[in-house]
Each structure stands twice: as C-alpha cells, then as structure tokens.
Design a protein around this motif. Structure first.
Motif, short mmCIF file in Angstrom:
data_model
loop_
_atom_site.label_atom_id
_atom_site.label_comp_id
_atom_site.label_asym_id
_atom_site.label_seq_id
_atom_site.Cartn_x
_atom_site.Cartn_y
_atom_site.Cartn_z
N PRO A 1 33.02 -21.96 -19.95
CA PRO A 1 33.53 -20.99 -20.93
C PRO A 1 32.43 -20.56 -21.91
N GLY A 2 32.11 -19.27 -21.91
CA GLY A 2 31.09 -18.76 -22.81
C GLY A 2 29.69 -19.21 -22.43
N GLY A 3 29.58 -19.91 -21.31
CA GLY A 3 28.26 -20.34 -20.84
C GLY A 3 27.71 -21.56 -21.55
N VAL A 4 28.48 -22.14 -22.47
CA VAL A 4 27.96 -23.27 -23.26
C VAL A 4 28.99 -24.40 -23.33
N ASN A 5 28.49 -25.60 -23.56
CA ASN A 5 29.38 -26.75 -23.71
C ASN A 5 29.66 -27.09 -25.16
N SER A 6 29.17 -26.30 -26.08
CA SER A 6 29.54 -26.41 -27.50
C SER A 6 29.27 -25.05 -28.12
N PRO A 7 30.27 -24.46 -28.79
CA PRO A 7 30.17 -23.05 -29.17
C PRO A 7 28.98 -22.73 -30.08
N ALA A 8 28.54 -23.68 -30.89
CA ALA A 8 27.44 -23.40 -31.82
C ALA A 8 26.18 -22.93 -31.11
N ARG A 9 26.07 -23.23 -29.81
CA ARG A 9 24.84 -22.88 -29.09
C ARG A 9 24.83 -21.44 -28.57
N ALA A 10 25.96 -20.75 -28.69
CA ALA A 10 26.11 -19.49 -27.96
C ALA A 10 25.53 -18.28 -28.70
N PHE A 11 24.90 -18.49 -29.85
CA PHE A 11 24.33 -17.40 -30.64
C PHE A 11 25.42 -16.45 -31.16
N GLY A 12 26.65 -16.96 -31.25
CA GLY A 12 27.76 -16.11 -31.70
C GLY A 12 27.53 -15.55 -33.10
N GLY A 13 26.91 -16.31 -33.95
CA GLY A 13 26.71 -15.87 -35.33
C GLY A 13 25.56 -14.89 -35.51
N VAL A 14 24.72 -14.75 -34.49
CA VAL A 14 23.53 -13.90 -34.65
C VAL A 14 23.42 -12.84 -33.56
N GLY A 15 24.29 -12.91 -32.55
CA GLY A 15 24.23 -11.96 -31.44
C GLY A 15 23.11 -12.31 -30.47
N GLY A 16 23.11 -11.64 -29.33
CA GLY A 16 22.05 -11.88 -28.34
C GLY A 16 22.37 -13.06 -27.44
N ASN A 17 21.41 -13.39 -26.60
CA ASN A 17 21.61 -14.45 -25.60
C ASN A 17 20.89 -15.72 -26.00
N PRO A 18 21.55 -16.89 -25.77
CA PRO A 18 20.84 -18.13 -26.05
C PRO A 18 19.67 -18.35 -25.10
N VAL A 19 18.72 -19.13 -25.59
CA VAL A 19 17.53 -19.47 -24.82
C VAL A 19 17.82 -20.77 -24.09
N PHE A 20 17.47 -20.83 -22.80
CA PHE A 20 17.68 -22.06 -22.02
C PHE A 20 16.44 -22.94 -22.11
N ILE A 21 16.67 -24.19 -22.44
CA ILE A 21 15.55 -25.11 -22.69
C ILE A 21 15.21 -25.90 -21.44
N GLU A 22 13.91 -25.99 -21.18
CA GLU A 22 13.46 -26.80 -20.06
C GLU A 22 13.13 -28.22 -20.51
N ARG A 23 12.44 -28.34 -21.64
CA ARG A 23 12.06 -29.67 -22.12
C ARG A 23 11.68 -29.61 -23.58
N GLY A 24 11.59 -30.80 -24.19
CA GLY A 24 11.13 -30.90 -25.56
C GLY A 24 10.00 -31.91 -25.63
#
Ligand SMILES: *Cc1c(COP(=O)(O)O)cnc(C)c1O
Length: 432
Positions: free
Chosen positions: A23-46
């Motif tokens: 749902p929404g492409g994310v497992n927690s809504p805060a990650r979906a960039f809902g507050g700022v628009g646009g697409n979230p960035v997918f992380i490979e590593r830290g």
C-alpha cells in the motif's frame, strides 16, 4: 545559478513497482514523501553518516532511520555483536543471557527503570505501558498531549487540534470511539490546563503519557515547570507518569530526557536507539509497578519474538558503544554549529523561521514563532519546507521528509559534513 538535480530514474521505477505490491509502496507512511510531494528515494546501503541510493547518489543522512543511528550506519561494535549472534541462531523462544545483559545496561543508564520488559517496537512499548498504568491503578483515563506521537496504538492515536477538556476523537477510521473515550487530550506545555484536568477528574486518571521533549510535531521543548507539574500532579493523585522516551532515550542524554531535565517518571518507554537499528522496544520503571505484569502480576503482555537474540545483539552493541564513547557533549556541540549555520542562512535570506534544538535533535521550523505547542506547529509553512527539503535532497542532504519531524545528527557526521550542509542551505536560500 540553477541548483543541481539528481538522477532518480531507478528509484522512480522501483517506487512504481512497490506501489503495485505494498500500500502506497511503503511499509510505514512517513517514508512516502507525502508531506513534501515527489517520489521517495530507494536506499541500497548506509555507511557511517551516509546513505547510498540505487541510482548511485550519496547523501549526508540526517534521519538515521528516524532516530536509531546515533553512531551512524554499521558501527563496528554493532556489526560485530550482530555477527556473533547470527552464528548462534536467530530465535529460541527461551531465555538468553543477552536479555539480562541488555536489561542491565538500560537499568544502569536510566535509574528510574528498576525492571524492564523487551518488546518489538515503540508502539508495543507505549501500548503495554498504558495497559500497565491502567491495570496497576484500576483507573481508565489517560492524559495525552496534542501533537505527541506514541505509535499507532488505538487509544493514543488521537490527534487533537483542541486543547479543550474534551474526549478524544480518533484520528483514523477503524478506531472505535470507545477506544479513545478515556483519552484526554491537552495542549503541550499548558500547565494550567493540566492542573484543571486533575482538579476535575484526578481520581479517574490512570496516568499521563508524554514525550518529555517532543520530536513528533517537530522538536518542541518542555517549558520550565511543565515536566515538574506532570510529576507533582501524578504523585498527588496516585497516577502513573509515563515518559515516552522512544525517541529521546539515549538521544538527548545517555539517561534520556529524564536525566537531562532531572524529572523522574514512574514508567519509561524506549525504542529506536535501544535496538541499534533492529526492531526493539522496551518499557520499564518502578519495580512495584512492573511487578503487575504477567507472569508476576495479572496485567497480560507477551511476545513470541520479544527479546529476540539478534535484536538484543543490536541493542547490546549500541549501548556498549555509547557507554564507552560517551558522545553526547560532542554531538550537541556539532549540532549547535549546524543549527546556528542554518539559522544564519535563513536570516540572511529573510526567511521567517525558528529553530528548536535539544542535544542532537532539532527542527528548523518555517514559522517565525517559537513552536511550543501543536496549535503553533500547525501554522508552519509546509510548502516552504517542501521546497527546502527537495532542494537539499538534490544537493545530497537527506533531511526528514516532513516539517513535523526531528533532524538527527550522529557521531559519524564530520565537521566537513556539517559545513557542506550549511553551504547547501546557503545556496538553497540564495536561490529562494
Ligand atoms: C517512533 C516513536 C514511537 C513508535 O515507535 P515504533 O517503533 O515506530 O512503533 C513511539 N513514541 C515515540 C515518541 C516515537 O518517536
């Protein structure tokens, strides 16, 4: 001069795919960039202070997985601890020595905690602490403050908007009014409102739950006397004071906000840092109250994977490292350099703002007023924040994707990382 724009082609494709599956492409809504628009960035590593996305972009990371990574990504002590645990097995459903070791480290750091129970998330910790406060006192009413977030617990998922002494209205469909009818919403930092609530209903109040420094409406600092009033009123009326330190625990001081502000709660909830990046929550407090929990007492709470060996190893690596490194003074100093630099950049460009900082967490509010409560935070210029967020992201600075979140500095951030961040903000505001 035009600001740079990063290539996010692969992230965009992966987000499109994820939306077909999750749902929404994310497992927690805060990650979906809902507050700022646009697409979230997918992380490979830290690694250390940096995130690397699947398009090959590098970012200076200021979310630290929304709090846990106070030592940056993949700290060697945490990695080693996890490697050792993995080779012994992932889960046994029977006691391990490591559970006691982590409990000892928590109890040593947070003296108000005499007994502690491990769970799997911050939400579980607050849910269990509220149940315990109710079970222990035999009362139902819980006081919660507008703008404080305590996870997605039914009885606590009450937004407020109003500081009035009204019954909470659930802020999500699916929560029956009955689940929140005993949640009393008050305005954060309103000492008079709090006194009035206790005067009216003191004998029904099981407890107060609050973030002793708020991180979830942006950073909001408790005014002088607020935490003390919570303490005094709970003591006078036999109610349980719960500090939700899921964010502030091991963040604003080694012993959390209760150490920093010198106010002692009856129960404390922990999460985020305490798991070292693995899913861990914990709640603990006075022995007398904690002894009401099953199997000692009648208040039921359980978890198949609670105290999980890998999760304990994450926490053990983290708390051992924090004890050895004691990074708090240095973290605060670095964070102050950053907030001063950001503030000067905004002031120079004539951008209305205010900044709230406690230790290594802060928020740059696009709001000229100091933010001390939810009703003031609600006036933040979220469009200005969204513009700032994307412009910073495009310069390789990864901030939380909402104006209502805290920015986290880690021990892995170097002086150069901080300087680069301030320069990026200057460029953004110069092009505003
Ligand atoms: C993050 C947070 C929670 C919820 O923790 P989860 O692990 O996301 O369930 C609860 N309280 C506070 C103060 C938090 O910041």
């Amino acid at each position: 001069m035009a600001l740079p724009s990063l290539d996010h082609t692969r992230s965009e494709a992966e987000f499109a795919r994820a939306k077909q599956l999750i749902p929404g492409g994310v497992n927690s809504p805060a990650r979906a960039f809902g507050g700022v628009g646009g697409n979230p960035v997918f992380i490979e590593r830290g690694a250390e202070a940096y995130l690397y996305d699947i398009d090959g972009n590098r970012y200076v990371d200021y979310i630290g997985s929304w709090g846990p990574h106070i030592l940056g990504h993949r700290h060697p002590l945490i990695v080693k601890s996890l490697e050792n645990a993995l080779l012994r097995g992932t889960s046994f459903g029977a006691p391990t020595v490591q559970e006691s070791e982590l409990a000892e480290l928590i109890i040593e750091a947070v003296p108000s905690v005499e007994r502690v129970r491990m769970v799997n998330s911050g939400t579980e910790a607050t849910m269990s602490a509220v149940r315990l406060a109710r079970g222990y006192t035999g009362r139902n009413v819980i006081i919660k403050f507008a703008g404080c977030y305590h996870g997605h617990v039914d009885s606590l998922l009450v937004s407020a908007g109003s500081g009035a002494l009204t019954h909470g209205v659930p802020s999500s469909p699916g929560i029956p009014a009955g689940a929140t009818q005993d949640t009393l919403i008050l305005e954060y930092n309103d000492i008079e409102g709090l006194k009035a609530a206790f005067a009216a209903r003191g004998s029904e109040i099981a407890g107060i739950i609050l973030e002793p420094v708020v991180g979830n409406m942006g950073v909001v600092v408790p005014v002088a006397g607020f935490l003390e009033s919570c303490r005094e009123l709970c003591t006078q009326h036999g109610s349980v004071l719960i500090f939700d330190e899921v964010m502030t625990g091991f963040r604003v001081a080694h012993g959390g906000a209760q150490q920093r502000f010198g106010v002692t709660p009856d129960l404390t909830t922990l999460g985020k840092i305490v798991g070292g990046g693995l899913p861990v929550g914990a709640y603990g407090g006075k022995k007398e109250i904690m002894d009401s929990i099953s199997p000692v007492g009648p208040v039921y709470q359980a978890g198949t994977l609670s105290g999980n060996p890998l999760a304990m190893a994450g926490g053990l690596g983290m708390l051992t490292a924090l004890k050895a490194l004691d990074p708090y003074e240095e973290l605060e100093r670095k964070t102050t350099v950053l907030t001063q630099g950001l503030g000067e950049a905004a002031t120079k460009a004539g951008i209305p703002h205010s900044i709230a900082q406690v230790g290594s967490m802060f928020t740059l509010f696009f709001n000229p007023e100091p933010v001390t409560s939810y009703s003031i935070s609600a006036k933040n210029d979220t469009a200005a924040f969204a513009k700032f967020f994307h412009a910073m992201l495009n310069q390789g600075i990864y901030l939380p994707c909402s104006q209502f979140e805290a920015v986290f500095v880690s021990a892995a951030h170097s002086e150069v990382d901080i300087a680069i961040t301030i320069e990026a903000a200057n460029r953004v505001f110069a092009n505003w």
